[in-house]
Design an enzyme around this catalytic site. Structure first.
Site, PDB file in Angstrom:
ATOM      1  N   THR A   1     -12.416   2.439  -6.523  1.00  0.00           N
ATOM      2  CA  THR A   1     -12.885   2.842  -7.857  1.00  0.00           C
ATOM      3  C   THR A   1     -14.047   3.830  -7.693  1.00  0.00           C
ATOM      4  OG1 THR A   1     -14.196   0.796  -7.873  1.00  0.00           O
ATOM      5  CG2 THR A   1     -12.158   0.828  -9.168  1.00  0.00           C
TER       6      THR A   1
ATOM      7  N   CYS B   1     -20.278   0.623  -2.336  1.00  0.00           N
ATOM      8  CA  CYS B   1     -20.855  -0.313  -3.308  1.00  0.00           C
ATOM      9  C   CYS B   1     -22.170   0.215  -3.861  1.00  0.00           C
ATOM     10  CB  CYS B   1     -21.062  -1.685  -2.650  1.00  0.00           C
ATOM     11  SG  CYS B   1     -19.529  -2.542  -2.231  1.00  0.00           S
TER      12      CYS B   1
ATOM     13  N   ASP C   1       0.852  -1.179   0.000  1.00  0.00           N
ATOM     14  CA  ASP C   1       0.000   0.000   0.000  1.00  0.00           C
ATOM     15  C   ASP C   1       0.893   1.236   0.000  1.00  0.00           C
ATOM     16  OD1 ASP C   1      -3.229   0.423   0.889  1.00  0.00           O
ATOM     17  OD2 ASP C   1      -1.925   2.172   1.093  1.00  0.00           O
TER      18      ASP C   1
ATOM     19  N   ARG D   1     -16.982  -9.871  -3.147  1.00  0.00           N
ATOM     20  CA  ARG D   1     -18.420  -9.949  -2.887  1.00  0.00           C
ATOM     21  C   ARG D   1     -18.632 -10.108  -1.383  1.00  0.00           C
ATOM     22  NH1 ARG D   1     -21.290 -14.552  -6.091  1.00  0.00           N
ATOM     23  NH2 ARG D   1     -21.443 -13.163  -7.875  1.00  0.00           N
TER      24      ARG D   1
ATOM     25  N   LYS E   1     -20.851  -8.064 -11.269  1.00  0.00           N
ATOM     26  CA  LYS E   1     -20.625  -7.420  -9.973  1.00  0.00           C
ATOM     27  C   LYS E   1     -21.381  -6.092  -9.888  1.00  0.00           C
ATOM     28  CE  LYS E   1     -19.437  -6.140  -6.028  1.00  0.00           C
ATOM     29  NZ  LYS E   1     -18.137  -5.798  -5.519  1.00  0.00           N
TER      30      LYS E   1
END
Length: 406
Positions: free
Chosen positions: A80, A255, A29, A149, A201
């Site tokens: 994202t 999400c 990271d 998921r 997804k």
């Protein structure tokens, strides 16, 4: 050895799960402070079972660094976001990670994108980066999409038990990565092509967003015409083929509040239902604000500092406040020059908003109207402490009489 890129809410549990099941793992990271915390033996967020999993992974030899590794398998698990104007995916973090991988990866390596992306993202952004670096996809570098998921609050269990989708250019590579995930995943693992994996997804989260929007719109209709939305939903759900969700103050997390916009951005003329659903969900914090103002007026409360917002996270019993409805509500207040609200959340130990309390009783003592925005177990188990308060329950925590609802 697997190099997991991105050690946030998804990347860290994934890296730990691989390591605790016998896979050699290095987690990477760019955040030096985060890496230092992990190397000091501490996790970076609260999650049921995460500390135990972390301990198992440490015993198995997992390492954390800011450096990308030379290895044969990379798993990219970075954020994202979407562009607020165009609604299209902003693939900048995925692009940056892939560019760094290309600097160090050997020929024959496989790059697995775990980050949720819109259909065609890997074709539009990832493939060109690989080809610009002189690699031939399918020969020098293999590409895979294996979207996560899992949900905060139940990550460890869902990593183990949820089914997964592996999208790959070739069946051979797909089966190879399926075997890798089978090291810990007990659910079904489906191998398909990359674009199908991308779409499935996004559609899963879009399905949930649309159904939430339907419940939220019902709440608005029923409030307008003085009907009990909860009683109506209860009766409707007695039908064997009806399952309406419970309305709420909005949607948050990374999400449901984000991914459906990818489709709206890419297919604006084909996503009318999805687009309107996202607008309905995004409108709920302002709807709650108007509800608060109405209740204040009804009870002769003129001072917003007498109003306490319970809950800052986006869902119950987690410390994740990304895109939370409460923060959206406070942003709405700021745009309308409204200030003074007090807030409290048992899972948020640092100050992230003004007038934030860290003691439940002090928070209650200083408020007249309590707005329940998150159904933490704490509030469910302590509704008796609110018996002398005016309460707006946006999460249907209690069925007691005298409580305001959406």
């Amino acid at each position: 050895m697997v190099n997991v890129i991105g050690l946030g809410y998804i990347g860290l549990p994934t890296a730990l799960m691989f390591a605790s099941h016998g896979v050699e793992v290095v987690g990477t990271d760019y955040n030096k402070e985060l890496v230092a915390t992990l190397n000091a033996g501490k996790t970076t967020f609260e999650e049921k079972g995460l500390d135990e999993l972390f301990s198992e992974a440490l015993n198995s030899g997992i390492k954390f660094t800011t450096e990308y590794q030379v290895t044969d398998t990379y798993i990219v698990s970075v954020p994202t976001p979407y562009d607020k104007d165009t609604k299209k995916i902003d693939a900048c973090y995925v692009n940056a990670a892939v560019k760094e991988i290309m600097r160090v990866c050997p020929k024959g390596a496989t790059v697995v994108i775990e980050s949720t992306v819109s259909p065609g993202t890997i074709d539009r952004f990832v493939r060109p980066i690989i080809e610009e670096n002189g690699f031939k996809i399918g020969e020098d570098i293999n590409l895979v999409h294996a979207p996560e998921r899992i949900i905060p609050g139940n990550m460890v269990y869902e990593l183990l038990h949820n089914s997964r989708t592996i999208g790959a250019d070739s069946k051979e590579i797909g089966e190879k990565i399926k075997k890798l995930y089978s090291s810990f995943c007990l659910g079904d693992i489906v191998v398909t092509d990359i674009k199908t994996a991308e779409m499935t997804k996004v559609i899963e989260n879009t399905y949930r967003a649309v159904n939430i929007a339907f419940a939220n719109e019902l709440a608005k209709i029923c409030r307008y015409d003085d009907m009990d939305v909860y009683e109506i939903i209860r009766i409707c759900n007695m039908h064997p083929r009806v399952n309406i969700l419970t309305p709420g103050p909005g949607v948050g997390g990374h999400c449901i509040s984000v991914d459906p916009w990818f489709l709206v951005g890419d297919y604006p003329e084909l996503t009318k239902v999805i687009g309107e659903s996202m607008k309905i969900n995004a409108s709920m914090p302002e709807f709650v604000l108007e509800r608060i103002k109405s209740i204040m007026q009804e009870n002769n409360i003129s001072d917003f500092s007498k109003v306490g917002l319970y809950g800052l996270t986006y869902k119950e019993n987690v410390d994740d406040y990304r895109e939370s409805p409460t923060l959206q509500l406070l942003e709405c207040c700021e745009s309308k020059n409204i200030s003074g609200f007090k807030s409290y959340d048992p899972y948020i130990t640092k100050d992230i908003v003004t007038n934030q309390y860290h003691d439940f009783d002090e928070f209650l003592n200083d408020t007249l109207l309590v707005v329940i925005l998150v159904s933490h177990d704490e509030i469910k188990n302590n509704m008796d402490k609110l018996k002398d308060k005016i309460v707006l329950d946006t999460r249907k925590v209690s069925d007691k009489d005298g409580i305001y609802r959406l």
